[in-house]
Scaffold this active site. Structure first.
Site, PDB file in Angstrom:
ATOM      1  N   LYS A   1       0.878  -0.922  -0.008  1.00  0.00           N
ATOM      2  CA  LYS A   1      -0.187   0.274   0.231  1.00  0.00           C
ATOM      3  C   LYS A   1       0.358   0.843  -0.013  1.00  0.00           C
ATOM      4  CE  LYS A   1      -2.613  -1.737   3.960  1.00  0.00           C
ATOM      5  NZ  LYS A   1      -1.693  -2.208   4.313  1.00  0.00           N
TER       6      LYS A   1
ATOM      7  N   ARG B   1      12.809  -9.779   2.050  1.00  0.00           N
ATOM      8  CA  ARG B   1      13.746  -8.446   2.370  1.00  0.00           C
ATOM      9  C   ARG B   1      14.278  -8.556   3.147  1.00  0.00           C
ATOM     10  NH1 ARG B   1       9.046  -4.596   3.382  1.00  0.00           N
ATOM     11  NH2 ARG B   1       8.120  -5.439   4.835  1.00  0.00           N
TER      12      ARG B   1
ATOM     13  N   ARG C   1     -10.152   0.782   9.225  1.00  0.00           N
ATOM     14  CA  ARG C   1      -9.176  -0.061   9.550  1.00  0.00           C
ATOM     15  C   ARG C   1     -10.776  -0.908  10.562  1.00  0.00           C
ATOM     16  NH1 ARG C   1      -4.235  -0.708  11.070  1.00  0.00           N
ATOM     17  NH2 ARG C   1      -3.063   1.425  10.946  1.00  0.00           N
TER      18      ARG C   1
ATOM     19  N   ARG D   1      13.511  -3.708   9.825  1.00  0.00           N
ATOM     20  CA  ARG D   1      12.924  -3.317  10.349  1.00  0.00           C
ATOM     21  C   ARG D   1      12.292  -4.267  11.970  1.00  0.00           C
ATOM     22  NH1 ARG D   1       8.929  -1.280   5.675  1.00  0.00           N
ATOM     23  NH2 ARG D   1       7.242  -2.367   7.712  1.00  0.00           N
TER      24      ARG D   1
ATOM     25  N   ARG E   1      -0.107  -9.746  12.601  1.00  0.00           N
ATOM     26  CA  ARG E   1      -0.837  -8.742  12.550  1.00  0.00           C
ATOM     27  C   ARG E   1      -1.696  -8.978  11.248  1.00  0.00           C
ATOM     28  NH1 ARG E   1       3.452  -5.486   9.825  1.00  0.00           N
ATOM     29  NH2 ARG E   1       2.121  -3.720   9.727  1.00  0.00           N
TER      30      ARG E   1
END
Length: 193
Positions: free
Chosen positions: A13, A127, A88, A135, A146
């Site tokens: 996104k 990644r 959300r 991260r 999540r």
């Protein structure tokens, strides 16, 4: 152009929002950024939000809607905006709909990036392997949690907008450029309708 980008964490996104911002000369509105800005500016709603956050609680929908309302009245939103991180829940989608109706504005489209959970997990692992910087949320366990929250709370928002006829689903498992082209095509269809 006023848009919402939906999709699970890691769907791309943010990447697609940057492209849309440049192409359409609109702003990306991240609810997290707006909340932090309101708190820092010590606006009345920012002070309310700070009080809630200082207690370790989640900021209410009413506070978030007020922050969004104030933000979309700013001059840089005149050409439109992309909402990132809101709504959300269905309650937030209802509140946003009421807010836009009050302001005599409407959403032009809601674009959902559809990505398989397994592919998202592979993307995060790739990644993490390929970049030297990892991260804090770039690990499979965090992403699984999540995704659970996303499927329980946010995924039903897709059905809400599908029922209203504003949802445009896009295959988010393609390359970045292919996804961008699919989004452009979906937005053209919306404008032609």
């Amino acid at each position: 152009m006023r848009l919402i980008l939906l999709g699970p964490p890691g769907a791309g996104k943010g990447t697609q929002a940057k492209r849309l911002v440049e192409k359409h000369k609109i702003v990306q509105l991240s609810t997290g950024d707006m909340l932090r800005a309101a708190v820092k500016a010590e606006t009345p709603v920012g002070l309310k939000a700070k009080e809630v956050m200082d207690r370790g609680e989640l900021v209410s929908d009413d506070i978030m809607v007020t922050i969004i309302s104030e933000r979309i009245d700013q001059p840089d939103c005149a050409n439109g905006f992309i909402l990132d991180g809101f709504p959300r829940t269905i309650a937030q989608a209802d509140a946003l709909s009421s807010l836009l109706t009050e302001k005599k504005k409407r959403l032009d489209a809601v674009v959902e990036l559809e990505v398989d959970d397994k592919v998202l997990l592979e993307r995060i692992e790739t990644r993490a392997r390929e970049s030297g910087e990892v991260r804090a949320d770039d690990n499979a366990e965090t992403l699984r949690k999540r995704l659970e929250v996303y499927h329980a709370q946010t995924a039903p928002v897709s059905g809400y907008y599908r029922a209203k006829g504003t949802l445009k689903a896009v295959d988010g498992m393609k390359s970045i450029d292919e996804v961008a082209a699919l989004i452009d095509m979906a937005l053209r269809e919306t404008q032609d309708a």
